[in-house]
Design an enzyme around this catalytic site. Structure first.
Site, PDB file in Angstrom:
ATOM      1  N   ASP A 123      -7.752  -8.232  -7.020  1.00  0.00           N
ATOM      2  CA  ASP A 123      -7.721  -7.629  -5.698  1.00  0.00           C
ATOM      3  C   ASP A 123      -9.182  -7.607  -5.218  1.00  0.00           C
ATOM      4  O   ASP A 123     -10.106  -7.769  -6.023  1.00  0.00           O
ATOM      5  CB  ASP A 123      -7.165  -6.205  -5.830  1.00  0.00           C
ATOM      6  CG  ASP A 123      -7.245  -5.427  -4.534  1.00  0.00           C
ATOM      7  OD1 ASP A 123      -6.883  -5.991  -3.481  1.00  0.00           O
ATOM      8  OD2 ASP A 123      -7.682  -4.251  -4.561  1.00  0.00           O
ATOM      9  N   LEU A 124      -9.402  -7.454  -3.927  1.00  0.00           N
ATOM     10  CA  LEU A 124     -10.780  -7.471  -3.409  1.00  0.00           C
ATOM     11  C   LEU A 124     -11.320  -6.060  -3.176  1.00  0.00           C
ATOM     12  O   LEU A 124     -12.246  -5.615  -3.856  1.00  0.00           O
ATOM     13  CB  LEU A 124     -10.815  -8.270  -2.096  1.00  0.00           C
ATOM     14  CG  LEU A 124     -12.162  -8.317  -1.387  1.00  0.00           C
ATOM     15  CD1 LEU A 124     -13.193  -9.078  -2.199  1.00  0.00           C
ATOM     16  CD2 LEU A 124     -12.003  -8.989  -0.010  1.00  0.00           C
ATOM     17  N   ASP A 125     -10.724  -5.366  -2.203  1.00  0.00           N
ATOM     18  CA  ASP A 125     -11.220  -4.051  -1.801  1.00  0.00           C
ATOM     19  C   ASP A 125     -10.998  -3.031  -2.916  1.00  0.00           C
ATOM     20  O   ASP A 125      -9.865  -2.769  -3.296  1.00  0.00           O
ATOM     21  CB  ASP A 125     -10.495  -3.587  -0.520  1.00  0.00           C
ATOM     22  CG  ASP A 125     -10.768  -4.517   0.660  1.00  0.00           C
ATOM     23  OD1 ASP A 125     -11.933  -4.794   0.928  1.00  0.00           O
ATOM     24  OD2 ASP A 125      -9.795  -4.972   1.296  1.00  0.00           O
ATOM     25  N   THR A 141     -15.111  -1.708   0.028  1.00  0.00           N
ATOM     26  CA  THR A 141     -15.058  -1.749   1.491  1.00  0.00           C
ATOM     27  C   THR A 141     -14.300  -0.547   2.051  1.00  0.00           C
ATOM     28  O   THR A 141     -14.280  -0.358   3.266  1.00  0.00           O
ATOM     29  CB  THR A 141     -14.364  -3.032   1.978  1.00  0.00           C
ATOM     30  OG1 THR A 141     -13.216  -3.209   1.175  1.00  0.00           O
ATOM     31  CG2 THR A 141     -15.286  -4.231   1.884  1.00  0.00           C
ATOM     32  N   LYS A 155      -5.374   2.674   1.170  1.00  0.00           N
ATOM     33  CA  LYS A 155      -5.859   1.692   0.197  1.00  0.00           C
ATOM     34  C   LYS A 155      -4.762   0.701  -0.177  1.00  0.00           C
ATOM     35  O   LYS A 155      -3.656   1.098  -0.534  1.00  0.00           O
ATOM     36  CB  LYS A 155      -6.391   2.382  -1.053  1.00  0.00           C
ATOM     37  CG  LYS A 155      -7.757   2.990  -0.812  1.00  0.00           C
ATOM     38  CD  LYS A 155      -8.447   3.403  -2.092  1.00  0.00           C
ATOM     39  CE  LYS A 155      -9.832   3.934  -1.753  1.00  0.00           C
ATOM     40  NZ  LYS A 155     -10.440   4.651  -2.866  1.00  0.00           N
ATOM     41  N   GLY A 156      -5.064  -0.573  -0.065  1.00  0.00           N
ATOM     42  CA  GLY A 156      -4.110  -1.614  -0.437  1.00  0.00           C
ATOM     43  C   GLY A 156      -3.046  -1.861   0.619  1.00  0.00           C
ATOM     44  O   GLY A 156      -2.204  -2.740   0.466  1.00  0.00           O
ATOM     45  N   ARG A 199      -3.338  -3.898   7.543  1.00  0.00           N
ATOM     46  CA  ARG A 199      -3.951  -3.311   8.737  1.00  0.00           C
ATOM     47  C   ARG A 199      -2.914  -2.669   9.655  1.00  0.00           C
ATOM     48  O   ARG A 199      -3.065  -1.530  10.103  1.00  0.00           O
ATOM     49  CB  ARG A 199      -4.718  -4.408   9.492  1.00  0.00           C
ATOM     50  CG  ARG A 199      -5.719  -3.868  10.492  1.00  0.00           C
ATOM     51  CD  ARG A 199      -6.416  -5.017  11.214  1.00  0.00           C
ATOM     52  NE  ARG A 199      -6.952  -6.010  10.305  1.00  0.00           N
ATOM     53  CZ  ARG A 199      -7.378  -7.218  10.687  1.00  0.00           C
ATOM     54  NH1 ARG A 199      -7.308  -7.579  11.945  1.00  0.00           N
ATOM     55  NH2 ARG A 199      -7.848  -8.071   9.796  1.00  0.00           N
ATOM     56  N   SER A 245      -5.512 -10.615  -2.206  1.00  0.00           N
ATOM     57  CA  SER A 245      -5.861  -9.449  -1.386  1.00  0.00           C
ATOM     58  C   SER A 245      -5.003  -9.359  -0.140  1.00  0.00           C
ATOM     59  O   SER A 245      -4.609 -10.368   0.428  1.00  0.00           O
ATOM     60  CB  SER A 245      -7.333  -9.571  -0.974  1.00  0.00           C
ATOM     61  OG  SER A 245      -7.639  -8.663   0.058  1.00  0.00           O
ATOM     62  N   ALA A 246      -4.758  -8.120   0.304  1.00  0.00           N
ATOM     63  CA  ALA A 246      -4.010  -7.907   1.551  1.00  0.00           C
ATOM     64  C   ALA A 246      -4.890  -8.105   2.779  1.00  0.00           C
ATOM     65  O   ALA A 246      -4.404  -8.152   3.907  1.00  0.00           O
ATOM     66  CB  ALA A 246      -3.451  -6.486   1.570  1.00  0.00           C
ATOM     67  N   SER A 247      -6.194  -8.238   2.553  1.00  0.00           N
ATOM     68  CA  SER A 247      -7.124  -8.297   3.687  1.00  0.00           C
ATOM     69  C   SER A 247      -7.181  -9.675   4.343  1.00  0.00           C
ATOM     70  O   SER A 247      -7.334 -10.685   3.675  1.00  0.00           O
ATOM     71  CB  SER A 247      -8.532  -7.923   3.229  1.00  0.00           C
ATOM     72  OG  SER A 247      -9.449  -8.158   4.278  1.00  0.00           O
ATOM     73  N   ASN A 270      -9.597 -10.342   6.153  1.00  0.00           N
ATOM     74  CA  ASN A 270     -11.042 -10.586   6.194  1.00  0.00           C
ATOM     75  C   ASN A 270     -11.585 -11.013   4.829  1.00  0.00           C
ATOM     76  O   ASN A 270     -12.805 -11.135   4.677  1.00  0.00           O
ATOM     77  CB  ASN A 270     -11.772  -9.316   6.637  1.00  0.00           C
ATOM     78  CG  ASN A 270     -11.403  -8.910   8.062  1.00  0.00           C
ATOM     79  OD1 ASN A 270     -11.496  -9.704   8.984  1.00  0.00           O
ATOM     80  ND2 ASN A 270     -10.961  -7.674   8.238  1.00  0.00           N
ATOM     81  N   LYS A 284       2.029  -6.004  -0.540  1.00  0.00           N
ATOM     82  CA  LYS A 284       2.158  -5.255  -1.794  1.00  0.00           C
ATOM     83  C   LYS A 284       2.874  -3.946  -1.464  1.00  0.00           C
ATOM     84  O   LYS A 284       2.608  -3.386  -0.409  1.00  0.00           O
ATOM     85  CB  LYS A 284       0.770  -4.928  -2.373  1.00  0.00           C
ATOM     86  CG  LYS A 284      -0.073  -6.157  -2.695  1.00  0.00           C
ATOM     87  CD  LYS A 284      -1.509  -5.745  -3.026  1.00  0.00           C
ATOM     88  CE  LYS A 284      -2.408  -6.969  -3.134  1.00  0.00           C
ATOM     89  NZ  LYS A 284      -3.823  -6.630  -3.364  1.00  0.00           N
ATOM     90  N   GLU A 288      -6.452  -4.368 -10.131  1.00  0.00           N
ATOM     91  CA  GLU A 288      -6.049  -3.677  -8.901  1.00  0.00           C
ATOM     92  C   GLU A 288      -6.513  -2.221  -8.879  1.00  0.00           C
ATOM     93  O   GLU A 288      -6.518  -1.578  -9.920  1.00  0.00           O
ATOM     94  CB  GLU A 288      -4.518  -3.641  -8.837  1.00  0.00           C
ATOM     95  CG  GLU A 288      -3.885  -4.560  -7.847  1.00  0.00           C
ATOM     96  CD  GLU A 288      -4.218  -4.287  -6.400  1.00  0.00           C
ATOM     97  OE1 GLU A 288      -4.730  -3.204  -6.068  1.00  0.00           O
ATOM     98  OE2 GLU A 288      -3.946  -5.162  -5.581  1.00  0.00           O
ATOM     99  N   ASP A 289      -6.850  -1.709  -7.711  1.00  0.00           N
ATOM    100  CA  ASP A 289      -7.214  -0.285  -7.615  1.00  0.00           C
ATOM    101  C   ASP A 289      -6.161   0.536  -6.883  1.00  0.00           C
ATOM    102  O   ASP A 289      -6.268   1.759  -6.826  1.00  0.00           O
ATOM    103  CB  ASP A 289      -8.561  -0.115  -6.907  1.00  0.00           C
ATOM    104  CG  ASP A 289      -8.470  -0.437  -5.435  1.00  0.00           C
ATOM    105  OD1 ASP A 289      -7.854  -1.475  -5.100  1.00  0.00           O
ATOM    106  OD2 ASP A 289      -8.998   0.325  -4.617  1.00  0.00           O
TER     107      ASP A 289
HETATM  108  C1  G6P Z   1      -6.956  -4.071   1.603  1.00  0.00           C
HETATM  109  C2  G6P Z   1      -7.505  -2.659   1.786  1.00  0.00           C
HETATM  110  C3  G6P Z   1      -6.791  -1.947   2.889  1.00  0.00           C
HETATM  111  C4  G6P Z   1      -6.806  -2.779   4.161  1.00  0.00           C
HETATM  112  C5  G6P Z   1      -6.156  -4.124   3.911  1.00  0.00           C
HETATM  113  C6  G6P Z   1      -6.172  -5.026   5.138  1.00  0.00           C
HETATM  114  O1  G6P Z   1      -5.724  -3.997   0.988  1.00  0.00           O
HETATM  115  O2  G6P Z   1      -7.391  -1.930   0.573  1.00  0.00           O
HETATM  116  O3  G6P Z   1      -7.396  -0.698   3.107  1.00  0.00           O
HETATM  117  O4  G6P Z   1      -6.129  -2.117   5.199  1.00  0.00           O
HETATM  118  O5  G6P Z   1      -6.848  -4.772   2.852  1.00  0.00           O
HETATM  119  O6  G6P Z   1      -7.494  -5.374   5.427  1.00  0.00           O
HETATM  120  P1  G6P Z   1      -7.963  -6.131   6.743  1.00  0.00           P
HETATM  121  O7  G6P Z   1      -9.364  -6.576   6.392  1.00  0.00           O
HETATM  122  O8  G6P Z   1      -7.044  -7.292   6.942  1.00  0.00           O
HETATM  123  O9  G6P Z   1      -7.906  -5.170   7.854  1.00  0.00           O
HETATM  124 MG    MG Z   2      -7.761  -2.638  -3.398  1.00  0.00          MG
END
Ligand code: G6P
Ligand code: MG
Length: 218
Positions: A10-12, A18, A46-47, A50, A115-117, A119, A146, A170-171
């Site tokens: 996982d990233l964040d 972040t 967390k996780g 958006r 990662s769910a992000s 970004n 997730k 994973e956190d």
């Molecule tokens: C991760 C973080 C979340 C965040 C999600 C989406 O899972 O833990 O807090 O909302 O990514 O990130 P994004 O960069 O796409 O807004």
């Molecule tokens: Mg995370």
């Protein structure tokens, strides 16, 4: 011969922290809508994707908005978040992670990002890790968030590995659940009480000692 294994990170909260930047941006948004948002409440995001995060935030503030307005707020939040991300450097890689990736490289163990992000590639680029991952699966690649295992299953596929030979770091509770649902070994980073469904829990990323890595690879 030992069976080949791979890691999916996982990233964040695992590679970088972040959460503090997400928090600042969400708090500003909450304040602009006329309510408070605490760091404790930020834990709930967390996780979480958006879009889902905004839903949770609006529930906390007891605010109802049109779809159009929500779209505007999502852009506003991400624009502010990106201001912090754009200032990130390699200094922000969490302790122990560089050493862990070096160990994996030296031992020819592949690793991917899950990662769910949306970004994620930008963040990896900012901290100088973009080219180290064999595969990257981010919020743009998945249709189910997730705790659905999709993100990790795509990761395993891209690594050309069977799910049962993948180890997820994973956190977030939802992330540990996703790893378990994917039939992967799960390593939680954080509070053992909170992440009780993980196969192993480390209180932070400095726990990735050579001894620990050898143990989970065997
Ligand atoms: C991760 C973080 C979340 C965040 C999600 C989406 O899972 O833990 O807090 O909302 O990514 O990130 P994004 O960069 O796409 O807004
Ligand atoms: Mg995370």
């Amino acid at each position: 011969m030992k069976k080949e294994k791979a890691f999916i990170f996982d990233l964040d909260g695992v590679i970088v922290d972040t959460a503090k930047y997400h928090f600042l941006a969400w708090r500003n948004l909450a304040n602009s809508l006329g309510f408070e948002f605490t760091e404790e409440q930020n834990e709930l995001l967390k996780g979480v994707s958006r879009v889902k995060s905004l839903e949770i935030l609006l529930k906390i503030g007891n605010v109802e908005l049109t779809e159009d307005k929500k779209q505007t707020l999502l852009i506003q939040k991400n624009t502010e978040y990106l201001q912090y991300v754009n200032k990130m450097t390699a200094e922000e890689i969490l302790p122990g992670i560089n050493e862990l990736l070096d160990f994996l490289d030296q031992n020819n163990i592949k690793y991917a990002l899950g990662s769910a992000s949306k970004n994620a590639p930008l963040i990896l680029e900012k901290v100088g890790l973009l080219n180290r991952f064999t595969a990257i699966v981010d919020g743009n690649d998945v249709s189910k968030a997730k705790p659905d295992p999709e993100v990790f299953l795509i990761g395993a596929q891209k690594l050309n590995m069977k799910p049962e030979d993948c180890i997820v770091v994973e956190d977030a509770i939802a992330g540990v659940e996703a790893a378990n649902a994917a039939n992967m070994l799960s390593i939680g980073i954080g509070d053992a009480e909170v992440l009780k469904e993980a196969d192993y829990v480390l209180s932070d990323t400095t726990g990735f000692t050579t001894d620990f890595i050898q143990k989970i690879l065997n």
